[in-house]
Design a protein around this motif. Structure first.
Motif, PDB file in Angstrom:
ATOM      1  N   SER A 183       0.799  -1.213   0.000  1.00  0.00           N
ATOM      2  CA  SER A 183       0.000   0.000   0.000  1.00  0.00           C
ATOM      3  C   SER A 183       0.840   1.275   0.000  1.00  0.00           C
ATOM      4  O   SER A 183       1.891   1.351   0.634  1.00  0.00           O
ATOM      5  N   LYS A 218       1.391   4.910   1.399  1.00  0.00           N
ATOM      6  CA  LYS A 218       1.199   5.438   2.750  1.00  0.00           C
ATOM      7  C   LYS A 218      -0.143   6.163   2.896  1.00  0.00           C
ATOM      8  O   LYS A 218      -0.717   6.213   3.984  1.00  0.00           O
ATOM      9  N   GLU A 263      -3.016   4.118   4.712  1.00  0.00           N
ATOM     10  CA  GLU A 263      -2.774   3.387   5.951  1.00  0.00           C
ATOM     11  C   GLU A 263      -3.974   3.429   6.899  1.00  0.00           C
ATOM     12  O   GLU A 263      -4.216   2.466   7.632  1.00  0.00           O
ATOM     13  N   ASP A 264      -4.753   4.496   6.900  1.00  0.00           N
ATOM     14  CA  ASP A 264      -5.933   4.563   7.767  1.00  0.00           C
ATOM     15  C   ASP A 264      -6.981   3.529   7.359  1.00  0.00           C
ATOM     16  O   ASP A 264      -7.626   2.898   8.212  1.00  0.00           O
ATOM     17  N   ILE A 276       4.131  -6.337   9.972  1.00  0.00           N
ATOM     18  CA  ILE A 276       4.410  -5.130   9.204  1.00  0.00           C
ATOM     19  C   ILE A 276       5.880  -5.117   8.811  1.00  0.00           C
ATOM     20  O   ILE A 276       6.761  -5.235   9.670  1.00  0.00           O
ATOM     21  N   SER A 297       6.861   2.840   7.847  1.00  0.00           N
ATOM     22  CA  SER A 297       6.000   1.927   8.605  1.00  0.00           C
ATOM     23  C   SER A 297       5.685   2.432  10.012  1.00  0.00           C
ATOM     24  O   SER A 297       4.778   1.912  10.672  1.00  0.00           O
ATOM     25  N   ILE A 348       1.843   3.683  10.912  1.00  0.00           N
ATOM     26  CA  ILE A 348       0.777   2.683  11.002  1.00  0.00           C
ATOM     27  C   ILE A 348       0.982   1.784  12.225  1.00  0.00           C
ATOM     28  O   ILE A 348       0.017   1.340  12.849  1.00  0.00           O
ATOM     29  N   LEU A 387       1.745  -6.589   5.959  1.00  0.00           N
ATOM     30  CA  LEU A 387       1.580  -5.252   5.391  1.00  0.00           C
ATOM     31  C   LEU A 387       2.918  -4.667   4.958  1.00  0.00           C
ATOM     32  O   LEU A 387       3.902  -4.751   5.689  1.00  0.00           O
ATOM     33  N   ILE A 420       3.977  -0.987   3.717  1.00  0.00           N
ATOM     34  CA  ILE A 420       3.572   0.402   3.483  1.00  0.00           C
ATOM     35  C   ILE A 420       4.716   1.135   2.784  1.00  0.00           C
ATOM     36  O   ILE A 420       5.808   1.276   3.341  1.00  0.00           O
TER      37      ILE A 420
END
Length: 267
Positions: free
Chosen positions: A5, A7, A10-11, A28, A34, A37, A77, A79
């Motif tokens: 994803s 950034k 991230e929500d 993560i 990172s 998040i 994840l 990010i």
């Protein structure tokens, strides 16, 4: 299952995890983007573990051995930092492609939280058709890949066009909570200014585009707590008025659920 994803999303990821009781563990990949998040997961009391590419597979195999009958849903994840336009556009594509190749080595399925990014990622599905694990992109209910983070937040291309029409010819610049929180970087990333030291030149770009308002996209998520103050800071810098409208998480929930259910249907 893995999520790669930008950034800016991230929500939305934190929201998905918070409301998915079947997630057994969140890993993560530790990198320069990172930290935020990880903090947000901590704020909601959701445990997560930071690992590097080198030890994710070893950890994953260890967990499978410990779990009875292989039960449990693990989410990994990755990010990625926002990358600018111009000469840096190719870096965005390189970073995304590199992440896909690396994560395909240990993923049962991958969800890509990116839009087309100015058609830079238009051919990504064809480029990775050789992968054994499915690669799913953010698509709207009509099946269109979203253009960018704003299009995704609004619910897809049709919703984006309808919202533009609702402004009745007034030029309104739309921002999400994450866009507002990082607005200086996003102004540069979108090519409105050459660097953070040259933000003043972006005023001329917005003026030439005849923007007069900034619209806060209320996503219903409150993980980024400085949305109001940062949006007002952005508006004041460019002399914009402020308006607001609400959206939901339909696209993100739909794409996440479809991939997850396809992976767990035969467990």
């Amino acid at each position: 299952m893995s999520i790669i994803s930008c950034k800016m999303f991230e929500d939305e990821i934190v929201h998905l995890v918070e409301h998915d009781e079947e997630v057994d563990e969140v890993l993560i990949l530790k990198n320069g983007s990172s930290g935020d998040i990880v903090r947000k997961f901590g704020d909601i009391g959701c445990p997560c573990r930071e690992l590097t590419f080198n030890n994710v597979e070893a950890y994953r195999c260890h967990k499978y051995v410990k779990q009875e009958d292989g039960e449990g849903f693990m989410l990994v994840l990755n990010i990625l930092e926002v990358v600018g336009m111009g000469k840096k556009r190719t870096m965005l594509k390189t970073n995304v492609y590199d992440a896909i190749l690396k994560m395909s080595l240990f993923s049962d399925g991958m969800l890509l939280f990116y839009g087309l990014c100015g058609n830079l990622l238009k051919g990504i599905e064809g480029d990775f058709k050789f992968l054994e694990c499915p690669l799913v992109l953010l698509r709207d209910p009509e099946g269109n890949i979203v253009d960018d983070c704003i299009c995704a937040a609004l619910g897809g291309k049709r919703a984006f066009v309808e919202k533009i029409k609702s402004f009745r010819g007034e030029r309104v610049f739309m921002i999400t909570p994450m866009w507002a929180a990082n607005w200086e970087k996003m102004v540069v990333a979108n090519g409105f200014a050459r660097s953070l030291e040259n933000l003043e030149e972006s005023k001329m770009v917005f003026r030439a585009a005849r923007y007069t308002q900034v619209a806060k996209i209320n996503t219903g998520l409150n993980y980024q707590q400085n949305f109001e103050s940062r949006a007002r800071e952005f508006a004041a810098f460019y002399g914009f008025g402020i308006t607001e409208f609400k959206t939901d998480q339909v696209i993100f929930e739909m794409c996440y659920s479809e991939l997850k259910h396809s992976l767990t249907a035969y467990d």
